[in-house]
Design a protein around this motif. Structure first.
Motif, PDB file in Angstrom:
ATOM      1  N   HIS A   1      92.790 -34.992 -65.769  1.00  0.00           N
ATOM      2  CA  HIS A   1      91.784 -35.534 -64.839  1.00  0.00           C
ATOM      3  C   HIS A   1      91.364 -34.441 -63.868  1.00  0.00           C
ATOM      4  O   HIS A   1      92.191 -33.670 -63.391  1.00  0.00           O
ATOM      5  N   THR A   2      90.051 -34.387 -63.582  1.00  0.00           N
ATOM      6  CA  THR A   2      89.616 -33.486 -62.524  1.00  0.00           C
ATOM      7  C   THR A   2      88.837 -34.250 -61.468  1.00  0.00           C
ATOM      8  O   THR A   2      87.990 -35.094 -61.789  1.00  0.00           O
ATOM      9  N   ASP A   3      89.168 -33.965 -60.214  1.00  0.00           N
ATOM     10  CA  ASP A   3      88.421 -34.515 -59.084  1.00  0.00           C
ATOM     11  C   ASP A   3      87.246 -33.555 -58.853  1.00  0.00           C
ATOM     12  O   ASP A   3      87.416 -32.460 -58.322  1.00  0.00           O
TER      13      ASP A   3
ATOM     14  N   VAL B   1      92.958 -43.425 -61.568  1.00  0.00           N
ATOM     15  CA  VAL B   1      93.353 -42.609 -62.729  1.00  0.00           C
ATOM     16  C   VAL B   1      94.861 -42.303 -62.695  1.00  0.00           C
ATOM     17  O   VAL B   1      95.533 -42.299 -63.735  1.00  0.00           O
ATOM     18  N   LEU B   2      95.401 -42.094 -61.499  1.00  0.00           N
ATOM     19  CA  LEU B   2      96.849 -41.843 -61.399  1.00  0.00           C
ATOM     20  C   LEU B   2      97.626 -43.091 -61.817  1.00  0.00           C
ATOM     21  O   LEU B   2      98.582 -43.027 -62.598  1.00  0.00           O
ATOM     22  N   GLN B   3      97.196 -44.247 -61.297  1.00  0.00           N
ATOM     23  CA  GLN B   3      97.891 -45.498 -61.615  1.00  0.00           C
ATOM     24  C   GLN B   3      97.796 -45.820 -63.102  1.00  0.00           C
ATOM     25  O   GLN B   3      98.765 -46.240 -63.717  1.00  0.00           O
TER      26      GLN B   3
ATOM     27  N   LEU C   1      87.224 -37.851 -64.950  1.00  0.00           N
ATOM     28  CA  LEU C   1      86.577 -37.053 -63.899  1.00  0.00           C
ATOM     29  C   LEU C   1      86.070 -38.003 -62.806  1.00  0.00           C
ATOM     30  O   LEU C   1      85.491 -39.044 -63.113  1.00  0.00           O
ATOM     31  N   SER C   2      86.331 -37.627 -61.556  1.00  0.00           N
ATOM     32  CA  SER C   2      85.914 -38.479 -60.422  1.00  0.00           C
ATOM     33  C   SER C   2      84.732 -37.876 -59.685  1.00  0.00           C
ATOM     34  O   SER C   2      84.655 -36.652 -59.509  1.00  0.00           O
ATOM     35  N   LEU C   3      83.847 -38.770 -59.218  1.00  0.00           N
ATOM     36  CA  LEU C   3      82.725 -38.367 -58.367  1.00  0.00           C
ATOM     37  C   LEU C   3      82.570 -39.356 -57.220  1.00  0.00           C
ATOM     38  O   LEU C   3      83.069 -40.483 -57.293  1.00  0.00           O
ATOM     39  N   SER C   4      81.830 -38.931 -56.205  1.00  0.00           N
ATOM     40  CA  SER C   4      81.511 -39.814 -55.084  1.00  0.00           C
ATOM     41  C   SER C   4      80.054 -39.580 -54.697  1.00  0.00           C
ATOM     42  O   SER C   4      79.647 -38.450 -54.424  1.00  0.00           O
TER      43      SER C   4
ATOM     44  N   LEU D   1      82.451 -42.917 -58.909  1.00  0.00           N
ATOM     45  CA  LEU D   1      82.382 -42.961 -60.371  1.00  0.00           C
ATOM     46  C   LEU D   1      83.669 -42.424 -60.980  1.00  0.00           C
ATOM     47  O   LEU D   1      84.248 -41.455 -60.477  1.00  0.00           O
ATOM     48  N   LEU D   2      84.073 -43.072 -62.051  1.00  0.00           N
ATOM     49  CA  LEU D   2      85.149 -42.503 -62.863  1.00  0.00           C
ATOM     50  C   LEU D   2      84.621 -42.347 -64.285  1.00  0.00           C
ATOM     51  O   LEU D   2      84.205 -43.329 -64.905  1.00  0.00           O
TER      52      LEU D   2
END
Ligand code: PLP
Length: 403
Positions: free
Chosen positions: A176-178, A81-83, A198-201, A213-214
């Motif tokens: 974006h939220t982690d 997401v940053l890139q 939003l990121s998940l693991s 997941l993104l």
């Protein structure tokens, strides 16, 4: 199975794979091992199972399944997401994040700095909270992204993502939220939150490691980070981790079912553990506020003793806890999260994170509470920092002092 009983209080590091999740993924390894991209029916069966799992994860987030991209882990989702924010907005070379993010954001932010990108790491106060006015003021015309975690992995402190999303929306900057630590602990609704990414693991919610997941809001600009095949609607190349995705889907269903239990039974266990430690072991203090906080996490400073010593002594008893993020364990530097909260190095080095989960029982908490006071007093007796003449304070007095 482990040889002896493990008393596991490190659920923010990773979680036990739920038996239901193992049952769901095994057929993908044994029988339905086809490639979802293949043209024949055998491949198509795998593709259907992937799509069913996608719908389950989407339901956890109240997202459209088309908005989900499966990745290899939370770290990949965060890096991607940053890139992407920089790649899709070439004129914008500024990113805002916080000083307490997981290393998956922090280290990538530092890397981007070395590439000439300006990265603002917003400070937090002693409670770990952010100044939202400062966040607002930090947004510039060349800000490509704001990335703020939802729940801190070391302290459990929650950030007001809905308010932050509203600020970003009003300033026309993607947000974006982690949310890696959140599933199964808080209700998650991406539409109500208003986040763009939003990121998940999966390994944080009782699925195996190696699947993340993104969430990418419909119409949000995104450039793939892993470029290759057309998988994930062209947003992430690489043959799908079908067993991992199906495991993630089942784990997402269980996370919804366990939400209530995490917020009642697990929260009560956490509170009993924390309150008993603070009341019965002298010179201890909770790091961060009581609320708003994840229901399973407690970070406690044991003054005059090093966390490494506590971890090793508890390990001998089969008890797993951590001294911050698993990635920083073993490092001699105090955690960047505690440092950002203004915790003095001497205290930060004695901080232990207890993170509970749905498999913890009252008996396990009793076992920990039976052994911990003796472990701490033995280590203190051996500690050069715990010399004579030092005052012994009970926790409320200690908490009143500055951290
Ligand atoms: N973000 C947070 C808040 C985490 O706690 C973690 C894992 O500890 C990650 C990201 C990284 O996730 P993964 O281990 O899947 O790369």
């Amino acid at each position: 199975m482990p040889e002896r009983k493990v008393y596991y209080f490190d659920n923010n590091a990773t979680t036990r794979v739920a038996p239901e999740v193992v049952d769901a993924m095994l057929p993908l390894l044994r029988d339905n091992w086809g490639n979802p991209s293949s043209a024949y029916r055998f491949g198509n069966q795998a593709a259907q199972l992937v799509e069913k799992a996608r719908a389950s994860v989407a339901a956890l987030l109240h997202a459209d399944p088309k908005e989900l991209v499966f990745t290899s882990c939370g770290t990949e989702s965060n890096n991607a997401v940053l890139q992407s924010a920089l790649a899709t907005q070439p004129g914008k070379r500024h990113i805002i994040t916080t000083a307490v993010e997981h290393s998956a954001i922090m280290k990538h932010g530092e890397f981007l700095r070395s590439q000439g990108v300006e990265v603002t790491f917003l400070p937090v106060d002693a409670d770990g909270t952010l100044d939202l006015n400062l966040l607002d003021q930090s947004i510039r015309s060349d800000t490509a992204l704001v990335s703020v975690m939802w729940a801190n992995n070391e302290t459990g402190v929650l950030f007001p993502v809905e308010e932050i999303a509203a600020i970003c929306q009003s300033r026309n900057v993607p947000f974006h939220t982690d949310a890696t630590q959140v599933p199964g602990k808080l209700e998650m609704d991406v539409k109500a939150l208003g986040v763009d990414f939003l990121s998940l693991s999966a390994h944080k919610l009782h699925a195996p490691k190696g699947i993340g997941l993104l969430y990418i809001k419909r119409r949000a600009k995104f450039q793939p980070y892993i470029v290759g095949g057309h998988q994930e609607r062209g947003k992430r190349g690489g043959t799908e981790n079908t067993a991992g995705i199906v495991a993630f889907g089942r784990a997402a269903e269980l996370a919804r079912e366990h939400l209530e239990e995490e917020n009642t039974r697990v929260r009560a266990l956490r509170d009993r553990l924390e309150n008993t430690i603070l009341q019965t072991i002298p010179n201890t203090v909770r790091i961060g506020p009581k609320e708003p906080r994840l229901p399973n996490t407690s970070n406690i400073a044991f003054d005059f003793v090093e966390a490494e010593g506590i971890l090793m002594a508890l390990d001998q008893l089969g008890i797993c806890v951590s001294s911050g993020s698993a990635c920083t364990t073993g490092s001699l530097n105090p955690s960047h999260v505690l440092t950002a909260m203004g915790v003095k190095p001497a205290r930060a080095k004695g901080c232990v994170r207890f993170s509970l989960g749905i498999y913890n029982t009252a008996e396990e908490v009793d076992y920990l509470l039976d052994h911990l006071p003796r472990v701490i007093s033995k280590l203190r007796e051996a500690s050069p920092h715990h010399g004579k003449g030092r005052e012994t304070k009970t926790s409320p007095e200690l908490a009143a002092r500055t951290l």
